[in-house]
Design an enzyme around this catalytic site. Structure first.
Site, PDB file in Angstrom:
ATOM      1  N   SER A 133       0.866  -1.182   0.000  1.00  0.00           N
ATOM      2  CA  SER A 133       0.000   0.000   0.000  1.00  0.00           C
ATOM      3  C   SER A 133       0.905   1.234   0.000  1.00  0.00           C
ATOM      4  O   SER A 133       0.940   2.007   0.942  1.00  0.00           O
ATOM      5  CB  SER A 133      -0.934  -0.009   1.216  1.00  0.00           C
ATOM      6  OG  SER A 133      -0.212   0.112   2.414  1.00  0.00           O
ATOM      7  N   HIS A 176      -3.240  -5.983   2.305  1.00  0.00           N
ATOM      8  CA  HIS A 176      -2.335  -7.056   2.723  1.00  0.00           C
ATOM      9  C   HIS A 176      -2.984  -8.434   2.729  1.00  0.00           C
ATOM     10  O   HIS A 176      -2.317  -9.436   2.933  1.00  0.00           O
ATOM     11  CB  HIS A 176      -1.758  -6.752   4.109  1.00  0.00           C
ATOM     12  CG  HIS A 176      -0.833  -5.575   4.116  1.00  0.00           C
ATOM     13  ND1 HIS A 176      -0.390  -4.975   5.267  1.00  0.00           N
ATOM     14  CD2 HIS A 176      -0.258  -4.877   3.096  1.00  0.00           C
ATOM     15  CE1 HIS A 176       0.420  -3.972   4.959  1.00  0.00           C
ATOM     16  NE2 HIS A 176       0.497  -3.875   3.650  1.00  0.00           N
ATOM     17  N   GLN A 220      -6.548  -1.868   7.269  1.00  0.00           N
ATOM     18  CA  GLN A 220      -5.389  -2.693   6.915  1.00  0.00           C
ATOM     19  C   GLN A 220      -4.788  -3.416   8.128  1.00  0.00           C
ATOM     20  O   GLN A 220      -4.377  -4.560   8.019  1.00  0.00           O
ATOM     21  CB  GLN A 220      -4.335  -1.799   6.260  1.00  0.00           C
ATOM     22  CG  GLN A 220      -3.104  -2.523   5.750  1.00  0.00           C
ATOM     23  CD  GLN A 220      -2.163  -1.562   5.039  1.00  0.00           C
ATOM     24  OE1 GLN A 220      -2.372  -1.218   3.888  1.00  0.00           O
ATOM     25  NE2 GLN A 220      -1.137  -1.124   5.732  1.00  0.00           N
ATOM     26  N   GLU A 221      -4.735  -2.723   9.275  1.00  0.00           N
ATOM     27  CA  GLU A 221      -4.030  -3.319  10.408  1.00  0.00           C
ATOM     28  C   GLU A 221      -4.692  -3.007  11.747  1.00  0.00           C
ATOM     29  O   GLU A 221      -5.004  -1.856  12.030  1.00  0.00           O
ATOM     30  CB  GLU A 221      -2.581  -2.790  10.459  1.00  0.00           C
ATOM     31  CG  GLU A 221      -1.812  -3.119   9.199  1.00  0.00           C
ATOM     32  CD  GLU A 221      -0.490  -2.358   9.074  1.00  0.00           C
ATOM     33  OE1 GLU A 221       0.039  -1.900  10.102  1.00  0.00           O
ATOM     34  OE2 GLU A 221       0.003  -2.242   7.940  1.00  0.00           O
ATOM     35  N   GLU A 240       1.988  -9.568   6.459  1.00  0.00           N
ATOM     36  CA  GLU A 240       2.865  -9.254   7.591  1.00  0.00           C
ATOM     37  C   GLU A 240       2.681 -10.227   8.754  1.00  0.00           C
ATOM     38  O   GLU A 240       3.151  -9.974   9.856  1.00  0.00           O
ATOM     39  CB  GLU A 240       2.615  -7.815   8.063  1.00  0.00           C
ATOM     40  CG  GLU A 240       2.994  -6.780   7.010  1.00  0.00           C
ATOM     41  CD  GLU A 240       2.713  -5.347   7.450  1.00  0.00           C
ATOM     42  OE1 GLU A 240       2.165  -5.149   8.561  1.00  0.00           O
ATOM     43  OE2 GLU A 240       3.052  -4.429   6.690  1.00  0.00           O
ATOM     44  N   ASP A 289      -3.970   0.833  11.695  1.00  0.00           N
ATOM     45  CA  ASP A 289      -3.539   1.535  10.487  1.00  0.00           C
ATOM     46  C   ASP A 289      -4.692   1.414   9.500  1.00  0.00           C
ATOM     47  O   ASP A 289      -4.979   0.321   9.007  1.00  0.00           O
ATOM     48  CB  ASP A 289      -2.259   0.917   9.904  1.00  0.00           C
ATOM     49  CG  ASP A 289      -1.774   1.654   8.656  1.00  0.00           C
ATOM     50  OD1 ASP A 289      -2.437   2.636   8.246  1.00  0.00           O
ATOM     51  OD2 ASP A 289      -0.741   1.250   8.090  1.00  0.00           O
ATOM     52  N   GLU A 300      -2.999   5.292  12.440  1.00  0.00           N
ATOM     53  CA  GLU A 300      -2.162   5.662  11.296  1.00  0.00           C
ATOM     54  C   GLU A 300      -3.036   5.861  10.053  1.00  0.00           C
ATOM     55  O   GLU A 300      -3.980   5.108   9.831  1.00  0.00           O
ATOM     56  CB  GLU A 300      -1.154   4.522  11.070  1.00  0.00           C
ATOM     57  CG  GLU A 300      -0.125   4.755   9.976  1.00  0.00           C
ATOM     58  CD  GLU A 300       0.840   3.576   9.882  1.00  0.00           C
ATOM     59  OE1 GLU A 300       1.259   3.038  10.939  1.00  0.00           O
ATOM     60  OE2 GLU A 300       1.167   3.162   8.746  1.00  0.00           O
ATOM     61  N   ASP A 330       1.639   8.150   7.543  1.00  0.00           N
ATOM     62  CA  ASP A 330       2.538   7.257   6.787  1.00  0.00           C
ATOM     63  C   ASP A 330       2.518   7.716   5.333  1.00  0.00           C
ATOM     64  O   ASP A 330       3.408   8.450   4.889  1.00  0.00           O
ATOM     65  CB  ASP A 330       2.060   5.810   6.967  1.00  0.00           C
ATOM     66  CG  ASP A 330       2.724   4.817   6.019  1.00  0.00           C
ATOM     67  OD1 ASP A 330       3.729   5.162   5.396  1.00  0.00           O
ATOM     68  OD2 ASP A 330       2.229   3.663   5.913  1.00  0.00           O
ATOM     69  N   LYS A 342       9.910   5.320   7.293  1.00  0.00           N
ATOM     70  CA  LYS A 342      10.293   4.171   6.464  1.00  0.00           C
ATOM     71  C   LYS A 342      11.454   4.619   5.585  1.00  0.00           C
ATOM     72  O   LYS A 342      11.237   5.381   4.619  1.00  0.00           O
ATOM     73  CB  LYS A 342       9.120   3.739   5.587  1.00  0.00           C
ATOM     74  CG  LYS A 342       7.944   3.115   6.344  1.00  0.00           C
ATOM     75  CD  LYS A 342       6.736   2.943   5.430  1.00  0.00           C
ATOM     76  CE  LYS A 342       5.684   2.032   6.036  1.00  0.00           C
ATOM     77  NZ  LYS A 342       4.422   2.032   5.238  1.00  0.00           N
ATOM     78  N   HIS A 363       8.869  -1.168   9.349  1.00  0.00           N
ATOM     79  CA  HIS A 363       9.113  -2.128   8.272  1.00  0.00           C
ATOM     80  C   HIS A 363       8.203  -1.823   7.078  1.00  0.00           C
ATOM     81  O   HIS A 363       7.431  -0.863   7.106  1.00  0.00           O
ATOM     82  CB  HIS A 363       8.841  -3.551   8.771  1.00  0.00           C
ATOM     83  CG  HIS A 363       7.383  -3.822   9.089  1.00  0.00           C
ATOM     84  ND1 HIS A 363       6.886  -5.068   9.340  1.00  0.00           N
ATOM     85  CD2 HIS A 363       6.309  -2.973   9.202  1.00  0.00           C
ATOM     86  CE1 HIS A 363       5.590  -5.000   9.591  1.00  0.00           C
ATOM     87  NE2 HIS A 363       5.209  -3.737   9.509  1.00  0.00           N
ATOM     88  N   ARG A 364       8.246  -2.659   6.036  1.00  0.00           N
ATOM     89  CA  ARG A 364       7.285  -2.659   4.938  1.00  0.00           C
ATOM     90  C   ARG A 364       6.592  -4.020   4.915  1.00  0.00           C
ATOM     91  O   ARG A 364       7.063  -4.975   5.530  1.00  0.00           O
ATOM     92  CB  ARG A 364       7.981  -2.430   3.576  1.00  0.00           C
ATOM     93  CG  ARG A 364       8.748  -1.144   3.455  1.00  0.00           C
ATOM     94  CD  ARG A 364       7.931   0.097   3.772  1.00  0.00           C
ATOM     95  NE  ARG A 364       6.718   0.262   2.992  1.00  0.00           N
ATOM     96  CZ  ARG A 364       6.532   1.192   2.057  1.00  0.00           C
ATOM     97  NH1 ARG A 364       7.511   2.049   1.779  1.00  0.00           N
ATOM     98  NH2 ARG A 364       5.380   1.305   1.421  1.00  0.00           N
ATOM     99  N   SER A 365       5.520  -4.127   4.152  1.00  0.00           N
ATOM    100  CA  SER A 365       4.841  -5.428   4.107  1.00  0.00           C
ATOM    101  C   SER A 365       5.698  -6.484   3.411  1.00  0.00           C
ATOM    102  O   SER A 365       5.632  -7.664   3.742  1.00  0.00           O
ATOM    103  CB  SER A 365       3.476  -5.300   3.436  1.00  0.00           C
ATOM    104  OG  SER A 365       3.592  -4.658   2.190  1.00  0.00           O
ATOM    105  N   LYS A 372       7.556  -0.404  14.451  1.00  0.00           N
ATOM    106  CA  LYS A 372       6.437  -1.141  13.873  1.00  0.00           C
ATOM    107  C   LYS A 372       7.017  -2.198  12.954  1.00  0.00           C
ATOM    108  O   LYS A 372       7.537  -1.876  11.878  1.00  0.00           O
ATOM    109  CB  LYS A 372       5.558  -0.156  13.088  1.00  0.00           C
ATOM    110  CG  LYS A 372       4.257  -0.742  12.604  1.00  0.00           C
ATOM    111  CD  LYS A 372       3.529   0.263  11.717  1.00  0.00           C
ATOM    112  CE  LYS A 372       2.208  -0.289  11.249  1.00  0.00           C
ATOM    113  NZ  LYS A 372       1.813   0.261   9.943  1.00  0.00           N
TER     114      LYS A 372
HETATM  115  P1  PGA Z   1       3.147  -1.279   2.892  1.00  0.00           P
HETATM  116  O1  PGA Z   1       2.178  -0.931   4.090  1.00  0.00           O
HETATM  117  O2  PGA Z   1       4.491  -1.624   3.425  1.00  0.00           O
HETATM  118  O3  PGA Z   1       2.448  -2.414   2.221  1.00  0.00           O
HETATM  119  O4  PGA Z   1       3.156  -0.042   2.043  1.00  0.00           O
HETATM  120  C1  PGA Z   1       2.523  -0.842   5.407  1.00  0.00           C
HETATM  121  C2  PGA Z   1       1.834   0.332   6.015  1.00  0.00           C
HETATM  122  O5  PGA Z   1       0.886   0.917   5.414  1.00  0.00           O
HETATM  123  O6  PGA Z   1       2.218   0.743   7.105  1.00  0.00           O
HETATM  124 ZN    ZN Z   2       0.629   2.537   6.971  1.00  0.00          ZN
END
Ligand code: PGA
Ligand code: ZN
Length: 400
Positions: free
Chosen positions: A39, A141, A149-150, A191, A227, A271, A298, A323, A351-353, A374
């Site tokens: 994302s 994800h 998403q989270e 993740e 998130d 987030e 983010d 990031k 991190h990233r996914s 995170k």
């Molecule tokens: P991404 O997402 O690493 O898939 O972009 C993680 C996030 O949105 O924090």
């Molecule tokens: Zn995010």
């Protein structure tokens, strides 16, 4: 002095190719790999095809880096910008530059015979960031799972990071037990979070119950967060947030919805509650709830000082997600963190996914004294960072 640089493609956790860089100096060695998002924000630095980026870099980038002082991080990163010549690394690729930049820093640390967190953070580092990890997820994800998403947990009351990391893992396991009890089958998302076909209110219910069971057992507070990754559900044409259950919300309704969730579930971290262009929507939410919840950008900020500055002037957030691969070098990452911290905003190293076993972000989170890191809860590419964080915490304590 940099003697040799090797670039190769390696696997990331989704089985895709990514860039790994190795730097050899007279007395040191450093290796780092680029993660990848699903994302991704539209304002992130450019990612290029790894194989292509590497073959071009071998002629056009690497020769410039041989013979330079690996400890001059700012000079190295400025040189990468100069070679690229664009403002988002669209020529040579931020996946190439971030792996080179971080490998260079690790080689410099190794030459001094100290770990990276100490090389970058100096002698006054006395805190390891608390682990923020997702235990339920969907969005980009995982398909047929939650809208958001989270669904995250953070052990806000833990005395040591070690205890917090194990508590998060216990919440993750407890969520699975609660799902099974309700007869819900769930696989995992990118993740490692459970990806059940349930509504967001049901996910909040399960998350809350799991947290309360585990914090009773551990004796310290564990708090929920989310998130939203709202850019993924925003439809620019209608200006509305579209939920898969058919609900649509205007930006104002989205702010109210999220503010109510913060109150109802005592969320300590939210987030990307609004889409990546909406500085004023973020500001409205931050005004209303920023005193009791971290409102974190983010996709809004993409670790970019210009965008963080814009957010500061609007009062959009009280927290910035960091990031390194969104911006492409360690120097740019450090500048983003310092800008946020100077203005009293918290920072969360992330991190990233799509990840590798690379543990650099554990070191960066400690060096820059981020409040949270995170990096998921389970899965080898996530636990690599968490296990490294426990080792770093031990050496921080030993030094005290
Ligand atoms: P991404 O997402 O690493 O898939 O972009 C993680 C996030 O949105 O924090
Ligand atoms: Zn995010």
């Amino acid at each position: 002095i940099t003697r040799a640089i090797t670039l190769r493609t390696i696997l990331d956790s989704r089985g895709r190719k990514t860039v790994e860089a190795e730097v050899r100096t007279e007395h040191g060695f450093g290796r780092a790999a680029a993660p990848g998002g699903a994302s991704t924000g539209i304002y992130e630095a450019a990612v290029r095809d790894p194989a292509l980026a590497i073959s071009e870099a071998e002629n056009q980038v690497i020769p410039h880096l041989i013979g330079i002082d690996s400890s001059d991080q700012i000079g190295v990163d400025a040189l990468l910008h100069e070679i690229d010549g664009t403002d988002n690394f669209s020529k040579i690729g931020a996946n190439l530059t971030v792996s080179l930049s971080l490998a260079m820093a690790k080689a410099a640390a190794d030459s001094r015979n100290i770990p990276l967190w100490q090389h970058l953070g100096g002698i006054f580092v006395d805190y390891a960031p608390r682990p923020l990890g997702n235990v339920i997820g969907g969005g980009a994800h995982a398909s047929h799972a939650t809208e958001f998403q989270e669904f995250l947990v953070v052990p806000t009351g833990c005395e040591s990071v070690r205890d917090g990391i194990f508590a998060n893992a216990q919440v993750h396991a407890t969520v699975h037990d609660l799902l099974k009890k309700r007869g819900i089958h769930a696989g995992k998302g990118d993740e490692g979070a459970w990806a059940p076909p349930i509504s967001d209110p049901d996910a909040f219910g399960i998350l809350t119950e799991a947290i309360s069971l585990v914090s009773d057992e551990t004796g310290f507070e564990i708090s929920p967060g989310i998130d939203v990754a709202a850019s993924q559900m925003y439809d620019p044409e209608s200006g509305m947030y579209r939920y898969r259950d058919g609900t649509t919300r205007s930006p104002e309704e989205q702010v109210t919805y999220i503010a109510d969730l913060i109150d109802e579930y005592d969320l300590v971290y939210v987030e990307d509650p609004l889409h990546e262009e909406d500085y004023t929507g973020f500001a409205a939410l931050n005004r209303e709830t920023g005193n009791r919840c971290l409102i974190c950008g983010d996709d809004l900020f993409v670790t970019n000082t210009k965008r963080i500055q814009e957010g500061i002037s609007h009062g959009s957030a009280n927290c910035v997600l960091i990031k390194p691969n969104q911006i492409g070098t360690l120097t740019d990452t450090c500048e983003a963190i310092h800008l946020a911290q100077r203005h009293g905003l918290e920072t969360v190293m992330s991190h990233r996914s799509g990840e590798t076993e690379d543990t650099t972000i554990a070191h960066l989170g400690c060096a820059f004294q981020c409040i949270f890191i995170k990096t998921g809860v389970v899965g080898g590419e996530r636990t690599a960072k968490l296990n490294e964080l426990m080792r770093i915490e031990e050496s921080i304590y030993e030094r005290k």
